[in-house]
Write a protein that holds these residues in place. Structure first.
Motif, PDB file in Angstrom:
ATOM      1  N   ILE A  88       0.831  -1.210   0.000  1.00  0.00           N
ATOM      2  CA  ILE A  88       0.000   0.000   0.000  1.00  0.00           C
ATOM      3  C   ILE A  88       0.862   1.255   0.000  1.00  0.00           C
ATOM      4  N   LYS A  89       1.938   1.230   0.748  1.00  0.00           N
ATOM      5  CA  LYS A  89       2.829   2.400   0.819  1.00  0.00           C
ATOM      6  C   LYS A  89       3.485   2.706  -0.520  1.00  0.00           C
ATOM      7  N   LYS A  90       3.617   1.718  -1.392  1.00  0.00           N
ATOM      8  CA  LYS A  90       4.245   1.926  -2.702  1.00  0.00           C
ATOM      9  C   LYS A  90       3.300   2.582  -3.713  1.00  0.00           C
ATOM     10  N   ILE A  91       2.023   2.686  -3.372  1.00  0.00           N
ATOM     11  CA  ILE A  91       1.038   3.218  -4.315  1.00  0.00           C
ATOM     12  C   ILE A  91       0.671   4.644  -3.947  1.00  0.00           C
ATOM     13  N   ASP A  92       0.828   5.543  -4.900  1.00  0.00           N
ATOM     14  CA  ASP A  92       0.371   6.920  -4.710  1.00  0.00           C
ATOM     15  C   ASP A  92      -1.065   6.980  -5.230  1.00  0.00           C
ATOM     16  N   PHE A  93      -2.019   6.709  -4.343  1.00  0.00           N
ATOM     17  CA  PHE A  93      -3.414   6.602  -4.741  1.00  0.00           C
ATOM     18  C   PHE A  93      -3.966   7.908  -5.316  1.00  0.00           C
ATOM     19  N   GLU A 130      -2.732  -1.869 -16.165  1.00  0.00           N
ATOM     20  CA  GLU A 130      -2.791  -1.038 -14.976  1.00  0.00           C
ATOM     21  C   GLU A 130      -1.388  -0.861 -14.413  1.00  0.00           C
ATOM     22  N   PRO A 131      -1.178   0.118 -13.533  1.00  0.00           N
ATOM     23  CA  PRO A 131       0.149   0.298 -12.932  1.00  0.00           C
ATOM     24  C   PRO A 131       0.592  -0.962 -12.201  1.00  0.00           C
ATOM     25  N   LYS A 132       1.873  -1.245 -12.277  1.00  0.00           N
ATOM     26  CA  LYS A 132       2.395  -2.480 -11.694  1.00  0.00           C
ATOM     27  C   LYS A 132       2.172  -2.548 -10.190  1.00  0.00           C
ATOM     28  N   GLU A 133       2.116  -1.390  -9.517  1.00  0.00           N
ATOM     29  CA  GLU A 133       1.877  -1.394  -8.075  1.00  0.00           C
ATOM     30  C   GLU A 133       0.472  -1.920  -7.755  1.00  0.00           C
ATOM     31  N   SER A 136       0.470  -5.661  -8.436  1.00  0.00           N
ATOM     32  CA  SER A 136       1.153  -6.375  -7.345  1.00  0.00           C
ATOM     33  C   SER A 136       0.241  -6.509  -6.130  1.00  0.00           C
ATOM     34  N   LEU A 137      -0.473  -5.434  -5.790  1.00  0.00           N
ATOM     35  CA  LEU A 137      -1.401  -5.485  -4.658  1.00  0.00           C
ATOM     36  C   LEU A 137      -2.513  -6.495  -4.925  1.00  0.00           C
ATOM     37  N   SER A 138      -3.088  -6.445  -6.109  1.00  0.00           N
ATOM     38  CA  SER A 138      -4.164  -7.366  -6.460  1.00  0.00           C
ATOM     39  C   SER A 138      -3.684  -8.816  -6.420  1.00  0.00           C
ATOM     40  N   TYR A 142      -5.115 -11.725  -3.871  1.00  0.00           N
ATOM     41  CA  TYR A 142      -5.682 -12.961  -4.418  1.00  0.00           C
ATOM     42  C   TYR A 142      -4.925 -14.187  -3.908  1.00  0.00           C
ATOM     43  N   THR A 143      -3.613 -14.157  -3.983  1.00  0.00           N
ATOM     44  CA  THR A 143      -2.782 -15.292  -3.565  1.00  0.00           C
ATOM     45  C   THR A 143      -2.893 -15.528  -2.059  1.00  0.00           C
ATOM     46  N   THR A 144      -2.873 -14.452  -1.291  1.00  0.00           N
ATOM     47  CA  THR A 144      -2.969 -14.580   0.158  1.00  0.00           C
ATOM     48  C   THR A 144      -4.311 -15.170   0.555  1.00  0.00           C
ATOM     49  N   LYS A 145      -5.385 -14.726  -0.080  1.00  0.00           N
ATOM     50  CA  LYS A 145      -6.720 -15.248   0.218  1.00  0.00           C
ATOM     51  C   LYS A 145      -6.770 -16.757  -0.008  1.00  0.00           C
TER      52      LYS A 145
END
Length: 177
Positions: A88-93, A130-133, A136-138, A142-145
């Motif tokens: 989350i910190k890597k993404i400038d929302f 979409e942006p790689k950040e 990566s979050l998505s 998904y993988t963690t779930k």
């Protein structure tokens, strides 16, 4: 000596009382994959997450878990929580667009709703550009779930995310020869 102990006590008290900055006030994620799954995840400020499994293909092939139309909760490990925080910190929302869309039928789509301080943003992605950040979050979510120990709950979860992601069509019937 008493004075030094008092100063050390006050300093340690002040250090322990410093408030850790939150990664978000609220975070929701919806995922829809053609012929795979449709689910929502609501992250809390602590280590608990809530999941609504709307649909998944595994039921069609005899796998009974996770069950469709069922609510679950799970607990993130400290390591998982730190990984989420780092992503989350890597993404400038504020610079991220609200929509990344390509006109194709199949594939995956996801939506993120994040609130933090004065930021209140909904991001819809149905694109592979979409942006790689974000990607990566998505992928991490998904993988963690897929590896969490899901515990069924009857608790009604209030999702802000009204999934705009339409449920995928059912898979074609299996032909027995």
């Amino acid at each position: 000596m008493k004075r030094q102990l008092f100063i050390i006590f006050i300093l340690s008290l002040l250090i322990s009382c410093t408030k850790k900055e939150k990664d978000f006030d609220s975070l929701e994620y919806t995922y829809s994959g053609t012929f795979s799954t449709l689910f929502l995840i609501k992250f809390t400020e602590n280590d608990t997450i809530y999941i609504r499994e709307h649909w998944n293909v595994s039921e069609r092939y005899g796998k009974k878990f996770p069950k469709a139309k069922t609510n679950y909760y799970a607990i993130l490990t400290k390591e998982q929580r730190n990984q989420l925080s780092d992503l989350i910190k890597k993404i400038d929302f504020k610079k991220i667009k609200s929509e990344y869309y390509e006109d194709y039928f199949d594939g995956r789509a996801y939506q993120i709703i994040i609130k933090k301080d004065d930021l209140n943003k909904t991001i819809f992605v149905h694109s592979y550009k979409e942006p790689k950040e974000l990607d990566s979050l998505s992928n991490w979510i998904y993988t963690t779930k897929e590896h969490l120990k899901l515990i069924e709950t009857k608790k009604k979860i209030d999702y802000k995310n009204i999934y705009r992601v339409s449920p995928p069509p059912p898979p074609p019937p299996i032909k027995n020869h």
